[in-house]
Design a protein around this motif. Structure first.
Motif, PDB file in Angstrom:
ATOM      1  N   ALA A 265     169.233  26.903  97.174  1.00 17.70           N
ATOM      2  CA  ALA A 265     167.873  27.111  97.688  1.00 17.70           C
ATOM      3  C   ALA A 265     167.867  26.836  99.181  1.00 17.70           C
ATOM      4  O   ALA A 265     167.248  25.876  99.655  1.00 17.70           O
ATOM      5  CB  ALA A 265     166.893  26.195  96.967  1.00 17.70           C
ATOM      6  N   PRO A 266     168.577  27.673  99.956  1.00 19.35           N
ATOM      7  CA  PRO A 266     168.652  27.460 101.404  1.00 19.35           C
ATOM      8  C   PRO A 266     167.287  27.585 102.062  1.00 19.35           C
ATOM      9  O   PRO A 266     166.526  28.513 101.763  1.00 19.35           O
ATOM     10  CB  PRO A 266     169.606  28.560 101.875  1.00 19.35           C
ATOM     11  N   GLY A 267     166.985  26.639 102.949  1.00 19.17           N
ATOM     12  CA  GLY A 267     165.657  26.585 103.552  1.00 19.17           C
ATOM     13  C   GLY A 267     165.265  27.847 104.292  1.00 19.17           C
ATOM     14  O   GLY A 267     164.141  28.345 104.158  1.00 19.17           O
ATOM     15  N   GLY A 268     166.193  28.374 105.088  1.00 17.87           N
ATOM     16  CA  GLY A 268     165.894  29.567 105.874  1.00 17.87           C
ATOM     17  C   GLY A 268     165.553  30.760 104.993  1.00 17.87           C
ATOM     18  O   GLY A 268     164.574  31.471 105.239  1.00 17.87           O
ATOM     19  N   LYS A 269     166.328  30.974 103.968  1.00 13.84           N
ATOM     20  CA  LYS A 269     166.087  32.121 103.086  1.00 13.84           C
ATOM     21  C   LYS A 269     164.845  31.900 102.212  1.00 13.84           C
ATOM     22  O   LYS A 269     164.148  32.864 101.872  1.00 13.84           O
ATOM     23  CB  LYS A 269     167.328  32.366 102.231  1.00 13.84           C
ATOM     24  N   THR A 270     164.602  30.651 101.833  1.00 11.23           N
ATOM     25  CA  THR A 270     163.384  30.362 101.086  1.00 11.23           C
ATOM     26  C   THR A 270     162.148  30.675 101.930  1.00 11.23           C
ATOM     27  O   THR A 270     161.188  31.293 101.450  1.00 11.23           O
ATOM     28  CB  THR A 270     163.353  28.878 100.671  1.00 11.23           C
ATOM     29  N   LEU A 271     162.192  30.263 103.187  1.00  8.34           N
ATOM     30  CA  LEU A 271     161.096  30.550 104.109  1.00  8.34           C
ATOM     31  C   LEU A 271     160.933  32.065 104.298  1.00  8.34           C
ATOM     32  O   LEU A 271     159.816  32.587 104.297  1.00  8.34           O
ATOM     33  CB  LEU A 271     161.364  29.872 105.451  1.00  8.34           C
ATOM     34  N   ALA A 272     162.069  32.768 104.441  1.00  6.12           N
ATOM     35  CA  ALA A 272     162.021  34.226 104.602  1.00  6.12           C
ATOM     36  C   ALA A 272     161.390  34.892 103.380  1.00  6.12           C
ATOM     37  O   ALA A 272     160.622  35.851 103.513  1.00  6.12           O
ATOM     38  CB  ALA A 272     163.428  34.767 104.831  1.00  6.12           C
ATOM     39  N   ALA A 273     161.711  34.380 102.193  1.00  6.65           N
ATOM     40  CA  ALA A 273     161.152  34.960 100.968  1.00  6.65           C
ATOM     41  C   ALA A 273     159.637  34.779 100.920  1.00  6.65           C
ATOM     42  O   ALA A 273     158.897  35.677 100.501  1.00  6.65           O
ATOM     43  CB  ALA A 273     161.804  34.318  99.746  1.00  6.65           C
ATOM     44  N   MET A 274     159.154  33.633 101.375  1.00 10.83           N
ATOM     45  CA  MET A 274     157.713  33.388 101.402  1.00 10.83           C
ATOM     46  C   MET A 274     157.029  34.314 102.406  1.00 10.83           C
ATOM     47  O   MET A 274     155.974  34.899 102.128  1.00 10.83           O
ATOM     48  CB  MET A 274     157.439  31.929 101.741  1.00 10.83           C
ATOM     49  N   LEU A 275     157.649  34.463 103.576  1.00 12.98           N
ATOM     50  CA  LEU A 275     157.103  35.364 104.599  1.00 12.98           C
ATOM     51  C   LEU A 275     157.117  36.811 104.119  1.00 12.98           C
ATOM     52  O   LEU A 275     156.153  37.562 104.316  1.00 12.98           O
ATOM     53  CB  LEU A 275     157.916  35.237 105.889  1.00 12.98           C
ATOM     54  N   ARG A 276     158.197  37.189 103.463  1.00 14.67           N
ATOM     55  CA  ARG A 276     158.319  38.569 102.981  1.00 14.67           C
ATOM     56  C   ARG A 276     157.299  38.849 101.866  1.00 14.67           C
ATOM     57  O   ARG A 276     156.756  39.954 101.780  1.00 14.67           O
ATOM     58  CB  ARG A 276     159.746  38.824 102.478  1.00 14.67           C
ATOM     59  N   THR A 277     157.063  37.843 101.026  1.00 17.35           N
ATOM     60  CA  THR A 277     156.066  38.008  99.968  1.00 17.35           C
ATOM     61  C   THR A 277     154.697  38.305 100.564  1.00 17.35           C
ATOM     62  O   THR A 277     153.975  39.197 100.093  1.00 17.35           O
ATOM     63  CB  THR A 277     155.986  36.728  99.108  1.00 17.35           C
ATOM     64  N   LEU A 278     154.343  37.570 101.616  1.00 18.55           N
ATOM     65  CA  LEU A 278     153.054  37.787 102.273  1.00 18.55           C
ATOM     66  C   LEU A 278     153.019  39.143 102.972  1.00 18.55           C
ATOM     67  O   LEU A 278     152.055  39.904 102.843  1.00 18.55           O
ATOM     68  CB  LEU A 278     152.802  36.665 103.284  1.00 18.55           C
ATOM     69  N   TRP A 279     154.084  39.456 103.687  1.00 17.38           N
ATOM     70  CA  TRP A 279     154.130  40.686 104.496  1.00 17.38           C
ATOM     71  C   TRP A 279     154.164  41.929 103.609  1.00 17.38           C
ATOM     72  O   TRP A 279     153.407  42.877 103.807  1.00 17.38           O
ATOM     73  CB  TRP A 279     155.356  40.630 105.399  1.00 17.38           C
ATOM     74  N   ARG A 280     155.042  41.935 102.606  1.00 18.09           N
ATOM     75  CA  ARG A 280     155.141  43.092 101.704  1.00 18.09           C
ATOM     76  C   ARG A 280     153.925  43.195 100.783  1.00 18.09           C
ATOM     77  O   ARG A 280     153.560  44.292 100.355  1.00 18.09           O
ATOM     78  CB  ARG A 280     156.423  42.981 100.865  1.00 18.09           C
ATOM     79  N   GLY A 281     153.327  42.064 100.475  1.00 15.96           N
ATOM     80  CA  GLY A 281     152.160  42.088  99.613  1.00 15.96           C
ATOM     81  C   GLY A 281     150.917  42.642 100.290  1.00 15.96           C
ATOM     82  O   GLY A 281     149.934  42.971  99.629  1.00 15.96           O
TER      83      GLY A 281
ATOM     84  N   ILE B 114     166.753  36.978 111.070  1.00 16.20           N
ATOM     85  CA  ILE B 114     167.103  35.669 111.633  1.00 16.20           C
ATOM     86  C   ILE B 114     167.211  34.623 110.531  1.00 16.20           C
ATOM     87  O   ILE B 114     168.167  33.836 110.482  1.00 16.20           O
ATOM     88  CB  ILE B 114     166.057  35.238 112.676  1.00 16.20           C
ATOM     89  N   LEU B 115     166.254  34.625 109.624  1.00 18.92           N
ATOM     90  CA  LEU B 115     166.206  33.601 108.581  1.00 18.92           C
ATOM     91  C   LEU B 115     167.149  33.898 107.416  1.00 18.92           C
ATOM     92  O   LEU B 115     167.546  32.987 106.691  1.00 18.92           O
ATOM     93  CB  LEU B 115     164.775  33.462 108.052  1.00 18.92           C
ATOM     94  N   GLU B 116     167.502  35.180 107.234  1.00 17.99           N
ATOM     95  CA  GLU B 116     168.335  35.558 106.097  1.00 17.99           C
ATOM     96  C   GLU B 116     169.805  35.748 106.467  1.00 17.99           C
ATOM     97  O   GLU B 116     170.591  36.206 105.641  1.00 17.99           O
ATOM     98  CB  GLU B 116     167.788  36.843 105.475  1.00 17.99           C
TER      99      GLU B 116
END
Length: 281
Positions: free
Chosen positions: A223-239, A205-207
């Motif tokens: 630096a699109p907001g949606g993709k930036t937010l997705a990257a932060m979420l993915r960092t937490l989830w994958r980490g 949805i965000l990407e």
């Protein structure tokens, strides 16, 4: 100097900026008046009920008997002065968890801060507090509002904070609760159209090429907001490597859990305070 700044010796002692998890004699004496209120000392005497309940919850007999009535000054205080740091830390934490009036704990926080304690007071549940390890003031100023909120995500974040910085840290559990807190906050804002949504459902949805969500900041193609937010979420989830079992499974470290918690605190704050908004059509 602000009125809230702690007094510092005019002649330095080299202890001014040192934090300790131990309860030195001078710190104990400053804490005992607060502890007396938790135990409900009256006219110098105290029922053993508070201590009996603590030792039962702690599952460690400390010599208190139900129904006992003790001399606070001549019996209980000498006992507390000799109590080891681990037991005293847990006793204070127990007292905080029972307290239902957060403002009444300002006296304890003042004693801890002035005495150079590595412990501080953090919100717990809807009205109580717990002990947690002190972090940098700037970090605390940032996370305290979201940790003090009463929405489901913030309460779950409190659990994560306690597991990362509390008396008995559990890194993998802290990381798990941090991820769940973000999932609660994010999925309360963004509908993903599935019966059992998880954080993973948010990425597509965000990407997307034209995401329907953005941040309150000015959006930019670099630096699109949606993709930036997705990257932060993915960092937490994958980490979150300890979320699944595998042949090379490893528990999360405290460093990983605490880093994840700071990121999660930012994300929960963004989702719960309107930083994440629908994109303009």
């Amino acid at each position: 100097m602000s009125e809230d700044e702690n007094w510092r010796p005019v002649v330095p002692t080299r202890r001014e900026d040192v934090l300790s998890e131990k309860f030195q004699p001078y710190l104990r004496e400053a804490i005992f008046p607060w502890l007396a209120k938790q135990a409900r000392v009256e006219r110098g005497w105290v029922y053993a009920d508070f201590f009996v309940e603590f030792q039962n919850s702690y599952r460690n007999s400390m010599g208190f008997h139900s129904g006992g009535y003790h001399d606070w000054k001549n019996k209980v205080l000498p006992f507390l002065r000799k109590l080891n740091d681990k037991d005293l830390t847990n006793l204070i934490d127990f007292g905080l968890s029972r307290s239902r009036y957060r403002r009444g704990n300002d006296e304890l926080e003042s004693a801890l801060s002035n005495g150079g304690s590595a412990w501080t007071i953090m919100p717990w549940g809807t009205s109580a507090n717990r002990l947690a390890r002190r972090v940098a003031p700037g970090v605390m100023d940032t996370v305290r509002p979201v940790l003090s909120a009463q929405d489901s995500a913030s309460i779950k974040l409190q659990e994560a904070w306690q597991d990362a910085y509390g008396v008995d840290p559990r890194a993998s559990t802290a990381f798990f609760h941090a991820v769940v807190a973000v999932e609660i906050a994010a999925l309360s804002v963004i509908e993903v159209g599935t019966d059992e949504p998880t954080m993973a459902n948010l990425f597509s949805i965000l990407e997307s090429s034209k995401p329907k969500w953005q941040l309150v900041f000015r959006d930019n193609e670099k630096a699109p907001g949606g993709k930036t937010l997705a990257a932060m979420l993915r960092t937490l989830w994958r980490g979150h490597g300890s979320r699944h079992g595998s042949a090379d499974y490893k528990d999360a470290t405290l460093e990983e859990a605490r880093a994840a918690l700071i990121l999660a605190s930012t994300l929960v704050q963004w989702f719960t305070t309107g930083v994440v908004i629908k994109a303009d059509d």
